[in-house]
Structure formats: C-alpha cells, structure tokens
Design a protein around this motif. Structure first.
Motif: not given
Ligand code: IMP
Ligand code: MG
Length: 196
Positions: A176-194
């Motif tokens: 997760d990031y800040n408890d979001h994205y756990r349900n994204w099915p792949d492993i992805g790089v989060l956009k750094p500007e977030l």
C-alpha cells in the motif's frame, strides 16, 4: 478467474488506480508463477516437518500474497496473525516498527514460517523474529515476496524470496501507500509526485 478477467477492471471509475501507477514492475502472471515456485521450495524445505507448521503473516501487506501462497501448499497448517506498523503513513521513508496486534497462537516447539510482503530496511522482520523467538518455537523461517536488494541489511537473511527489486516504492498485490492500492493486481511503481 484471474483478475485480468474481472470486467470491473475494464469499466471507467472516478478514482481509477491506474492513473497513479507509473509502470508495472511485476505482472500478475509473473507473480503467480513465482508464488507457485516459492510454494514448491517451501514444501521441499519442510518435508516431514510440515506437520504442525504455523504460518505467521504480517498484516496487512501480506494478505494477498498469503492467500495465493497457502493455497499452493497442500499440507495442514495453522495461521497466526500479527500486525506491525512501520509508521510510513503519508511518507515512504521507513520509521520505527511497532507491534499493533500480537500472535494469537501458541508456537512453542512448532516450526514457524513468517510471511511478509517486502524486506526493506529489515526493521519490521527483526521485531517480529525477536518476538517469536521468545516463545521457543522449534524454528523460525522467513518468506518475503519482495526484497529491496540495495537496502536489505547484510546481517539479516531471509529463507525464501520471491523477487529482488530495485529501490523504488511499489504498490499493489497487498502493498500500500497510505492504505491504498492493495487491491491493484500487479506490482507497480507509484508515481513519485504522489508522495514527494
Ligand atoms: P522495513 O521494516 O523497512 O523492512 O519495511 C517493511 C515494511 O514497510 C513492509 O512490510 C511494508 O509494509 C513497508 N514497505 C517497505 N517498502 C515498501 C514499498 O516499496 N511499498 C509499500 N510498502 C513498503
Ligand atoms: Mg508490512
């Protein structure tokens, strides 16, 4: 049916996760193949010792990995939950790890396999292993899906690793990031500007 077949992923939503992901680092297909190979290694390692095995997933990051991994392991096991907070919150830099919810099972004389999403600085798993060893288990091994090779401490080894990755902040498949994205099915790089 795999996540790729979920019709919900093809519709448009007001807050799609996709727009926050810079790139896919590990696809769901790759994850699935690697998880089943990891389960084979775990099965081979424990052999007859698999009897009475206690799996200790570290919540919440390991939930999706755990669900896939244990369904590839064909022997009886118990699952004891532990929750650890690493105080990341809105920042991606690691803070001190703290035990939020302790194990609810007796592990004395049991073989224990700790399952976590990622080994970064090692502070979370050091805390967990220290806590577990006090309860006199027969053995403690560790399985992580990801390891940040350049940051993982050299004096702390794990027994099973899914993928060694570069030092980027990843989300999805439980992470997760800040408890979001756990349900994204792949492993992805989060956009750094977030988070920058
Ligand atoms: P460590 O204690 O520094 O090894 O960090 C381990 C914990 O931090 C993991 O269990 C994750 O919950 C979290 N973490 C570390 N790196 C990442 C990342 O790239 N994405 C999401 N969570 C991470
Ligand atoms: Mg975690």
């Amino acid at each position: 049916m795999g996540a790729a077949g979920c019709s919900a992923l093809r519709r448009s939503y007001n807050v799609p996760m996709e727009r926050d992901i810079e790139r896919i680092l590990i696809s769901r297909k790759c994850i699935s193949e690697r998880v089943s190979a990891l389960a084979d290694s775990i099965g081979e390692t424990y052999g007859a010792d698999s009897e009475g095995l206690v799996i200790v997933p570290i919540l919440a990051g390991s939930v999706i990995f755990l669900a896939d991994l244990i369904r590839c392991l064909p022997f009886k096991m118990k699952i004891g939950l532990m929750t650890v907070s690493s105080y990341r919150g809105k920042t991606t830099s690691a803070g001190e790890s703290r035990l939020i919810q302790d194990l609810n099972l007796d592990i004395e004389d049991r073989h224990v396999l700790v399952v976590d999403d990622i080994l970064d600085t090692g502070s979370t798993l050091r805390l967990v292993v220290g806590e577990l060893r006090q309860r006199r288990p027969a053995s403690v091994r560790i399985c992580v899906l990801l390891r940040k090779r350049s940051k993982a401490p050299r004096d702390f080894s794990v027994d099973f690793v899914g993928f060694d990755i570069e030092d980027v902040f990843v989300v999805g498949y439980g992470l997760d990031y800040n408890d979001h994205y756990r349900n994204w099915p792949d492993i992805g790089v989060l956009k750094p500007e977030l988070y920058e």
